[in-house]
Design an enzyme around this catalytic site. Structure first.
Site, PDB file in Angstrom:
ATOM      1  N   LYS A   1       0.815  -1.204   0.000  1.00 16.90           N
ATOM      2  CA  LYS A   1       0.000   0.000   0.000  1.00 16.90           C
ATOM      3  C   LYS A   1       0.854   1.262   0.000  1.00 16.90           C
ATOM      4  O   LYS A   1       1.908   1.320   0.627  1.00 16.90           O
ATOM      5  CB  LYS A   1      -0.901   0.022   1.230  1.00 16.90           C
ATOM      6  CG  LYS A   1      -1.856  -1.162   1.332  1.00 16.90           C
ATOM      7  CD  LYS A   1      -3.015  -1.053   0.382  1.00 16.90           C
ATOM      8  CE  LYS A   1      -3.918  -2.265   0.550  1.00 16.90           C
ATOM      9  NZ  LYS A   1      -5.297  -1.984   0.213  1.00 16.90           N
TER      10      LYS A   1
ATOM     11  N   GLU B   1     -18.248 -15.683  -6.586  1.00 22.00           N
ATOM     12  CA  GLU B   1     -18.580 -14.264  -6.634  1.00 22.00           C
ATOM     13  C   GLU B   1     -18.863 -13.742  -8.040  1.00 22.00           C
ATOM     14  O   GLU B   1     -18.578 -12.581  -8.359  1.00 22.00           O
ATOM     15  CB  GLU B   1     -17.471 -13.433  -5.965  1.00 22.00           C
ATOM     16  CG  GLU B   1     -17.195 -13.849  -4.533  1.00 22.00           C
ATOM     17  CD  GLU B   1     -16.106 -13.040  -3.857  1.00 22.00           C
ATOM     18  OE1 GLU B   1     -15.712 -11.985  -4.404  1.00 22.00           O
ATOM     19  OE2 GLU B   1     -15.641 -13.463  -2.787  1.00 22.00           O
TER      20      GLU B   1
ATOM     21  N   HIS C   1      -1.523 -11.789  -8.816  1.00 17.05           N
ATOM     22  CA  HIS C   1      -1.439 -10.613  -9.672  1.00 17.05           C
ATOM     23  C   HIS C   1      -0.492 -10.827 -10.847  1.00 17.05           C
ATOM     24  O   HIS C   1      -0.361  -9.967 -11.700  1.00 17.05           O
ATOM     25  CB  HIS C   1      -1.004  -9.393  -8.864  1.00 17.05           C
ATOM     26  CG  HIS C   1      -2.005  -9.020  -7.821  1.00 17.05           C
ATOM     27  ND1 HIS C   1      -1.932  -9.474  -6.530  1.00 17.05           N
ATOM     28  CD2 HIS C   1      -3.120  -8.251  -7.884  1.00 17.05           C
ATOM     29  CE1 HIS C   1      -2.957  -8.995  -5.845  1.00 17.05           C
ATOM     30  NE2 HIS C   1      -3.683  -8.250  -6.636  1.00 17.05           N
TER      31      HIS C   1
ATOM     32  N   CYS D   1      -4.607 -13.976  -2.937  1.00 17.17           N
ATOM     33  CA  CYS D   1      -5.765 -13.089  -2.997  1.00 17.17           C
ATOM     34  C   CYS D   1      -6.798 -13.724  -3.916  1.00 17.17           C
ATOM     35  O   CYS D   1      -6.638 -14.859  -4.374  1.00 17.17           O
ATOM     36  CB  CYS D   1      -5.317 -11.704  -3.505  1.00 17.17           C
ATOM     37  SG  CYS D   1      -6.398 -10.350  -3.020  1.00 17.17           S
TER      38      CYS D   1
END
Length: 771
Positions: free
Chosen positions: A127, A500, A710, A742
């Site tokens: 971050k 999802e 990623h 993730c």
């Protein structure tokens, strides 16, 4: 006369043109030349917006195809040696390999001049301070060298000059660049590289001077952190040397007060200083008095992190005494780069007129700057109507009935003191959960999402446009859920998820179903690389009118005898990844969201769902940048999570997920969240992040991510097994879960299945080794 500027501008384009162009380039559908042209068009458009709004400079150097720190890695010539780039390999190819890693089969950009054998993991991502933007972490060793390598910055300066703009160049400072990186060997401190790095900055400034650049904004956001004496002392050394160059330096600090660094900064030999007058409002008077009058003071008085209209009358009351003292040496700006807000309200058609009148995106913030400039420069007659409109909008928001809900207020008032506590301590809960689920050692699962295919996005968009009725949409989503469950069963995962398919975004999906939230049509901001998010707007009290995920999860559970995880986003992440109302404490808004999520958790349990994951990837980014303020934040943030999770029985297992952050200094608070299992990102750091959990003796179960989602590269079984073995030396094997870093929504099914197959195989090998 006061001048106005911005520290940076959003890169992605009004319609996410950059995102789509970059992804086409990755797929081989766009050439490097075509991608570069998209960049030129976007920069020109954004510079023109700045000029049209009356800014005295356009900012150059804030544009990046993936990340501005990655731009600096190439500019400063410190690409990590582990990538083994050949001298003839082109810059753009190298750029994206560092950002995304290199798959074993090699991507199209690396078709030639490539020396890799088993692929290269991407640079670690984390971050950017306390924002939802992620930067790529520079890697340093004792042998790291620096040189002025990339010409991209200078080409962008030339482009802006050719278009007739007055240019202010933006650089990340040498000290912040080093500080935000990581040592990859244990035999040195990265601070020791400063002597090698500083000559490159001097060369950059000299080159900019030769191009006719007068002002260079050098960002040193680490000035808002708690720095050691060694780092603080280096500021005088660095800026004394840079002051010998014939350019004017505007030193920029943002996101946090300067505190003990204030006198140091005011005494540095720079031509100007920018401070964040939103986050460090109480320091403005002191800085104005301390900074010599012949230096520029840039006041960041327009909030660059949020989307509410500024109180321009109050801003003028603050600025006028400073303007009277400094005259033309007062500059006005947003508090930080506008990277963190959407580009413009121009295309917003979903917001009603009242709510829209309360907002200001990047373009509107530039207009606010110009209004302040005109007022300070004595042209009040020209902007009297604008100031009146501003005050009317503020009054409308302040007095609106839609902002407050008495029932929500009453529920908060009546909340029992034990609402944030589970019935039993973790060891007792764990025994009941083991008896219920009978999971093997090294249980395998995923973080929640599966690939969001073009078919899924198309169906969701058609439903939103009213082109699909509810029954047809539900049928389409059920088919996607069934496919995800079937794939997981084939892979032999132990705990499944529904995938999802129905969710556009992990925060937006919930916000759309919660009272007190509003949504934009085009309010996109960059999270990392080509990943953009559209944060909800929390304008009023939050509550949950109806269940949000129960039907989808129950349907998925009906397709399998294996445990199905319910997937929710936690209260702090919803808070952090939204544009939050600024008319009440954030802690109060977090508690409202926590109660809404608690209602959903209870309903999932009632429906037979025994494992429920409440994601909190943003809990770290909510930390104040100064440690003396952490305790207060962590107290209300962890309490909000516990309230969301504590309405269930002991044999219901609560998971949480956190990613791309450092946790070692808040492990006690993470433990205090009392989740039964936590999953974290660790693969890019080669399990470094896990070591702190081991040293802390983290008491509950933990799933260190074993591969980087990623990156398109598929990890080998041996890579994953090595990471699991490494994890088992730090955490007791019986406490370990096996999972990716993730969610998998940005990946394709082929690479997802291949990676998960290798993950499951590695878990089974680790399991067998325990016997």
């Amino acid at each position: 006369m006061s001048q106005i500027h911005t520290l940076g501008f959003p890169r992605v384009g009004l319609h996410r043109e950059l995102k789509f162009a970059v992804e086409k380039y990755w797929r081989g559908e766009l050439s490097a030349t075509e991608l570069e042209n998209v960049g030129r068009v976007l920069r020109a458009r954004h510079w023109e917006l700045q000029r049209a709004a009356g800014l005295d400079f356009v900012s150059v150097g804030d544009f990046a195809f993936y990340d501005h720190i990655l731009n600096h890695i190439q500019l400063l010539g410190c690409e990590p040696a582990r990538f083994e780039f050949a001298p003839e390999q082109n810059e753009l190819s190298r750029y994206f390999i560092m950002a995304r890693g290199l798959a074993n089969e090699h991507e199209h950009q690396c078709a030639t001049a490539c020396h890799h054998t088993e692929g290269s993991p991407a640079l670690e991502m984390t971050k950017w301070f306390d924002t939802n933007y992620h930067y790529l972490v520079p890697e340093f060793t004792a042998s790291t060298e620096f040189n002025l390598s990339s010409q991209r910055l200078f080409e962008e300066v030339q482009q802006a000059q050719d278009l007739g703009h007055s240019v202010k160049v933006v650089l990340v400072g040498a000290l912040s660049f080093l500080y935000l990186g990581k040592e990859k060997t244990s035999d040195f401190e990265r601070h020791s590289l400063l002597a090698k790095l500083l000559p490159v900055y001097q060369a950059i400034l000299q080159r900019l001077h030769e191009m006719g650049v007068t002002w260079v904004q050098i960002d040193e956001p680490i000035l808002g952190l708690d720095l050691s004496e060694e780092w603080k002392a280096s500021f005088q050394e660095v800026y004394t040397q840079l002051a010998t160059l014939p350019v004017k330096i505007l030193l920029a600090s943002y996101f946090s007060p300067l505190e003990e660094n204030l006198n140091l900064v005011c005494g540095l030999p720079v031509a100007g200083l920018h401070i964040d007058a939103v986050r460090a409002k109480l320091e403005l008077t002191q800085v104005a008095a301390c900074l010599p009058a012949d230096k520029v003071l840039s006041v960041g008085i327009i909030d660059g992190r949020n989307i509410w209209r500024s109180d321009l009358t109050a801003a003028l009351e603050t600025l006028r005494p400073i303007a009277a003292q400094r005259g033309e040496n007062l500059w006005i700006a947003p508090s930080c780069s506008l990277l963190h807000v959407p580009i413009s309200l121009e295309t917003e058609t979903l917001l009603d007129a009242e709510l829209k009148s309360w907002l200001a995106f990047a373009g509107e913030k530039l207009v606010e700057l110009n209004i302040l400039k005109q007022a300070l420069n004595g042209k009040t007659g020209l902007i009297a109507e604008a100031l009146a409109d501003n005050q009317q909008a503020l009054a409308s928001r302040r007095n609106s009935q839609r902002v407050s809900n008495p029932e929500v207020a009453q529920r908060l008032n009546d909340l029992p003191s034990e609402a944030d506590r589970r019935h039993s301590p973790f060891p007792e809960r764990r025994a009941k959960q083991q008896a219920r689920f009978q999971l093997p050692a090294f249980p395998t699962t995923t973080i929640g999402s599966f690939p969001q295919t073009a078919e899924i996005r198309s169906a969701r968009a058609a439903f939103k446009r009213g082109e699909l009725d509810n029954a047809t949409y539900q049928q389409r989503m059920h088919a996607e859920i069934a496919h995800a469950v079937e794939q997981q069963e084939t892979l032999d995962l132990d705990v499944l998820v529904h995938g999802e398919a129905e969710r556009n975004d992990m925060v937006e999906y919930f916000g759309e179903q919660l009272a007190g939230f509003a949504f934009t049509k085009n309010g996109w901001v960059q999270s990392y690389g080509s990943r953009c998010v559209k944060p909800p707007v929390i304008y009023g009290d939050v509550s949950r009118p109806a269940p949000m995920t129960v039907d989808w999860t129950v349907y998925a559970q009906s397709l399998t005898s294996k445990p199905m995880k319910g997937m929710l986003t936690g209260p702090i992440t919803i808070l952090q990844w939204s544009f939050v109302r600024d008319d009440q404490p954030r802690a109060k808004t977090a508690l409202q969201i926590a109660l809404a999520i608690r209602d959903e958790v209870v309903d999932l349990e009632k429906a037979g769902i025994g494992i429920i994951q409440i994601d909190e990837p943003a809990i770290r980014e909510g930390l104040p940048l100064r440690k003396n303020r952490w305790k207060i934040y962590l107290a209300w943030a962890t309490r909000a999570f516990r309230i969301s999770a504590s309405g269930v029985a002991d044999d219901t297992q609560i998971h949480t997920h956190m990613c791309y952050s450092e946790f070692n200094d808040i492990l006690a608070d993470i433990a205090a969240m009392d989740a039964d299992a936590i999953t974290i990102e660790t693969s890019r750091s080669d399990m470094e992040l896990l070591r702190g959990f081991g040293e802390f003796n983290y008491p509950n179960e933990i799933g260190p991510g074993v591969y980087d989602i990623h990156s398109p590269r598929v990890p080998t079984v041996n890579e994953i097994l090595r990471l699991l073995e490494k994890a088992a030396t730090v955490i007791p094997a019986q406490n370990l879960w096996v999972n990716p870093d993730c969610g998998l929504k940005t990946r394709g099914w082929k690479e997802t299945n291949e990676a998960l197959e290798n993950m499951v195989t590695a878990a089974k090998l680790a399991r067998a080794a325990l016997v």
